[in-house]
Scaffold this active site. Structure first.
Site, PDB file in Angstrom:
ATOM      1  N   GLY A   1      35.037  36.318  37.553  1.00 19.44           N
ATOM      2  CA  GLY A   1      36.385  36.499  37.031  1.00 19.44           C
ATOM      3  C   GLY A   1      37.261  37.232  38.020  1.00 19.44           C
ATOM      4  N   HIS A   2      38.438  37.632  37.562  1.00 19.62           N
ATOM      5  CA  HIS A   2      39.407  38.318  38.414  1.00 19.62           C
ATOM      6  C   HIS A   2      39.507  39.804  38.109  1.00 19.62           C
ATOM      7  CE1 HIS A   2      41.752  34.343  39.400  1.00 19.62           C
ATOM      8  NE2 HIS A   2      40.490  34.309  39.756  1.00 19.62           N
ATOM      9  N   GLY A   3      38.518  40.339  37.380  1.00 21.29           N
ATOM     10  CA  GLY A   3      38.481  41.762  37.138  1.00 21.29           C
ATOM     11  C   GLY A   3      39.160  42.175  35.849  1.00 21.29           C
TER      12      GLY A   3
ATOM     13  N   ASP B   1      39.371  33.782  35.287  1.00 19.51           N
ATOM     14  CA  ASP B   1      40.565  34.618  35.468  1.00 19.51           C
ATOM     15  C   ASP B   1      40.218  36.041  35.059  1.00 19.51           C
ATOM     16  OD1 ASP B   1      43.437  35.537  35.420  1.00 19.51           O
ATOM     17  OD2 ASP B   1      43.799  33.411  35.730  1.00 19.51           O
TER      18      ASP B   1
ATOM     19  N   ASN C   1      38.822  40.605  41.853  1.00 24.81           N
ATOM     20  CA  ASN C   1      39.369  41.958  41.856  1.00 24.81           C
ATOM     21  C   ASN C   1      38.496  42.842  40.982  1.00 24.81           C
ATOM     22  OD1 ASN C   1      42.074  41.305  43.250  1.00 24.81           O
ATOM     23  ND2 ASN C   1      42.089  39.931  41.486  1.00 24.81           N
TER      24      ASN C   1
END
Length: 463
Positions: free
Chosen positions: A287-289, A265, A319
């Site tokens: 991950g998601h940034g 995440d 992201n």
């Protein structure tokens, strides 16, 4: 002659004892509570392994402070990764917390199985938490302490405490992930424990620890002030659900420096009532940034201000630099700066999404929104996995304003990178690729807020 020499030695010893007693009464020094250090010096305890002898000392300037090690083994901890060492940790904490200049010691080359525990303060001055070994959570969710379903290691009401030692905090999260509603849709979304939490605390330093395989979030800072995190590693696989790396909520004056974070995440997530958050030299991926949000869920009010990211590398993330808000919320995000960031194969390198909807059902359209303004992106380069390298999806009724782009160079492996705008207003200067002319022509039928934004705090938040 011998008498005078003996008297001299006695007076010197007396002066040394007075010095030590004065240093014992000192509060947490300003230098230790500063957020940012260039060439920060390390104490003897941070440079090497702690001496376990009772006469071990910590140098503070020209003074010597006697340290009292409180070893969890002395309270019955076994350290084989099988026996339950929870009570030994609780008993050792009670003792360490009650002593001035104590070191709560988790020795190296040992694995300590510990269930959900609250380590409460306030404690006596100058406490050090030295994690040199491994603390491991029970791997069966059914064995979890039912009184604490959302926490594992929870530290609260501390002041001037240092966490260090190069050890590992292992959440044994794989069975929690398998039972997540994001993996198994037949399961209800109940949430899982956060591995490490620092709550309602101030002047905290965390250095050199590894937090891995968290049940859900890895490391949360909540309701705290003046927290400095450096050299921390967060490690979980890309498919581990909701495993945010460092999560900041209701906190101010937080610095994160020289950290490597790989999760399933957000590498870093910053949510409501947080201000003056500074990040430097961050490696993120998978991950998601790095995210501000999500904010405004269930029509709530959210405020985040004064966020700086300076120097980061994001690799293979979902992201890059993201601000995400739900429809129906209120409040604002302002005074944000992202600069000197390298993107390597990032799906959405720059994104503002005021239509965020992390729900199995479609989210209904609403007119209110968390206002986003005064956001600078400077010296951002690298590759985008999708054509829309920059996306500013803002609310029709509460548009984004004062979005500034400077020296942006984002490319795709195949095709041309693009910028998407909806109700986002601002400008660019220097070289900006892909072009972002839509920022100058993206006005919409909502309330005009550009002039109002001039009354907000200055956008240039300095490190």
């Amino acid at each position: 002659m011998e008498k005078s020499s003996g008297l001299f030695m006695f007076l010197m010893l007396l002066m040394l004892m007075i010095k030590v007693s004065f240093s014992d009464e000192e509060s947490f020094t300003p230098d230790e509570s500063r957020l940012w250090f260039d060439g920060d010096g390390e104490s003897e305890l941070e440079k090497g392994e702690l001496s376990y002898e009772m006469d071990s000392v910590l140098m503070r300037g020209s003074e010597r402070v006697a340290r009292i090690p409180v070893n969890v083994d002395s309270f019955g901890a076994v350290g084989d990764g099988v026996a339950d060492d929870t009570q030994a940790f609780r008993d050792a904490w009670e003792t360490a917390c009650s002593l001035k200049n104590a070191v709560f010691l988790v020795p190296e080359r040992r694995h300590y199985k510990v269930n959900a525990t609250k380590f409460r303060g306030p404690c006596q001055k100058n406490l050090i938490v030295q994690v040199s070994g491994t603390i491991v959570a029970p791997d069966e969710p059914k064995d979890w302490d039912l009184e604490h379903p959302r926490m594992w290691l929870f530290f609260s009401k501390l002041k001037g405490v240092k966490f260090q030692g190069g050890g590992i905090i292992d959440g044994s999260g794989s069975k929690w992930w398998a039972a997540s509603c994001k993996i198994t849709t037949t399961n209800p979304c109940k949430g899982a424990p956060t591995a490490l939490t620092i709550d309602s605390s101030s002047a905290i330093r965390v250095k050199g620890l590894t937090v891995q395989s968290a049940q859900q979030m890895h490391f949360t800072i909540s309701r705290s002030d003046a927290v400095r995190i450096s050299g921390v590693r967060i490690l979980s696989p890309e498919d581990s659900p909701n495993t945010d790396g460092i999560h900041i909520t209701e906190s101010s004056n937080v610095a994160i420096q020289n950290c490597h974070i790989g999760t399933g995440d957000d590498c870093v997530s910053i949510v409501n009532a947080s201000s003056n958050i500074k990040m430097k030299n961050i490696e993120c991926g998978p991950g998601h940034g790095i995210s501000i949000g999500s904010l405004g869920k269930d029509n709530s009010t959210a405020i985040v201000t004064g966020v700086v990211l300076d120097t980061a590398t994001l690799t293979g993330t979902e992201n890059g630099l993201r601000i995400k808000t739900w429809q129906g919320g209120s409040g604002y995000v302002k005074s944000v700066r992202f600069e000197n960031v390298k993107m390597n194969d990032v799906k959405n390198p720059i994104i503002i999404d005021q239509f965020y909807c992390d729900s199995p059902k479609s989210c209904k359209n609403q007119t209110s929104a968390v206002k986003i303004s005064q956001v600078i992106y400077r010296n951002i380069s690298g590759t985008s996995r999708t054509p829309k390298a920059m996306k500013f999806a803002c609310s029709d009724s509460v548009p984004c304003s004062n979005i500034v782009l400077n020296n942006i160079n984002l490319e795709t492996e195949n095709g041309t990178a693009e910028t998407f705008c909806n109700c986002a207003m601002g400008f660019d200067y220097g070289i900006v690729q892909p072009k972002a002319d839509c920022l100058k022509s993206s006005s919409c039928g909502g309330v005009e807020e550009d002039n109002q934004a001039q009354t907000h705090d200055p956008i240039h938040t300095e490190l």
